[in-house]
Design a protein around this motif. Sequence first.
Motif, PDB file in Angstrom:
ATOM      1  N   ALA A 170      37.163  39.912  48.323  1.00 44.11           N
ATOM      2  CA  ALA A 170      37.331  39.679  46.886  1.00 44.11           C
ATOM      3  C   ALA A 170      38.682  39.012  46.664  1.00 44.11           C
ATOM      4  O   ALA A 170      39.673  39.385  47.303  1.00 44.11           O
ATOM      5  N   VAL A 171      38.720  38.042  45.767  1.00 45.28           N
ATOM      6  CA  VAL A 171      39.962  37.325  45.475  1.00 45.28           C
ATOM      7  C   VAL A 171      40.174  37.312  43.961  1.00 45.28           C
ATOM      8  O   VAL A 171      39.244  37.025  43.205  1.00 45.28           O
ATOM      9  N   ALA A 172      41.398  37.630  43.559  1.00 45.07           N
ATOM     10  CA  ALA A 172      41.734  37.660  42.133  1.00 45.07           C
ATOM     11  C   ALA A 172      43.088  37.016  41.885  1.00 45.07           C
ATOM     12  O   ALA A 172      43.964  37.032  42.756  1.00 45.07           O
ATOM     13  N   LEU A 173      43.258  36.459  40.703  1.00 40.16           N
ATOM     14  CA  LEU A 173      44.568  36.062  40.203  1.00 40.16           C
ATOM     15  C   LEU A 173      45.046  37.215  39.346  1.00 40.16           C
ATOM     16  O   LEU A 173      44.289  37.748  38.540  1.00 40.16           O
ATOM     17  N   TRP A 174      46.295  37.582  39.519  1.00 42.60           N
ATOM     18  CA  TRP A 174      46.840  38.769  38.872  1.00 42.60           C
ATOM     19  C   TRP A 174      48.102  38.348  38.135  1.00 42.60           C
ATOM     20  O   TRP A 174      49.038  37.849  38.750  1.00 42.60           O
ATOM     21  N   VAL A 175      48.145  38.537  36.818  1.00 43.57           N
ATOM     22  CA  VAL A 175      49.327  38.221  36.017  1.00 43.57           C
ATOM     23  C   VAL A 175      50.005  39.542  35.689  1.00 43.57           C
ATOM     24  O   VAL A 175      49.365  40.453  35.150  1.00 43.57           O
ATOM     25  N   ILE A 176      51.288  39.662  36.019  1.00 51.04           N
ATOM     26  CA  ILE A 176      52.018  40.918  35.867  1.00 51.04           C
ATOM     27  C   ILE A 176      53.272  40.674  35.037  1.00 51.04           C
ATOM     28  O   ILE A 176      54.034  39.745  35.316  1.00 51.04           O
TER      29      ILE A 176
END
Length: 181
Positions: A170-176
Amino acid sequence: MTSGADLRTLRKSRALTLAQLAEAMGRSLGWMSQVERDVSRISAEDLAKLAQILDVAPSLLIQPKAETPREEGRIVRADRRRSLGHRHDGLIEALISPDLTDSFEIVHSTFLPGKALPEPVHRETQEVGFMLSGRLDLSFGDQKFTVGPGDSFRIRNEPYLWANPYRETAVALWVISPPIY
């Protein structure tokens, strides 16, 4: 080459003063200040010690050279992303943002098949994830969700778990926000 601005962001996100970081490093306040202002270069040994104190991968403290001077601070080429290391078994992360000086950071997260967080993570952040591929199980307290390609999710200063019990990565873009890595 380290990025003093990134170092300052990481130090502040850990509620450390410049004096406290200098003391932990066994160095003078002046030296630490020069490192944060990009006046002094640091040795590989000091880099490793800083990474350990700040609990980050040493690669995060090394600012990759931009392909061209006009791209510096603006463009991050795929082959020049900074690795965030392997904080959790089965999770590979890379910084997509050019640096940590904004009010947020963007992380490329790869969740390996059959892996899961053993304990909930709780960060004083606001986070939004966008699934690029694969599926991921998310738990917020007693609420459980499965997200897949095109789905997004939000985490607001609350404990959460992730698991990838599936056969595909699984691949995600994560904005923190604020930056924590």
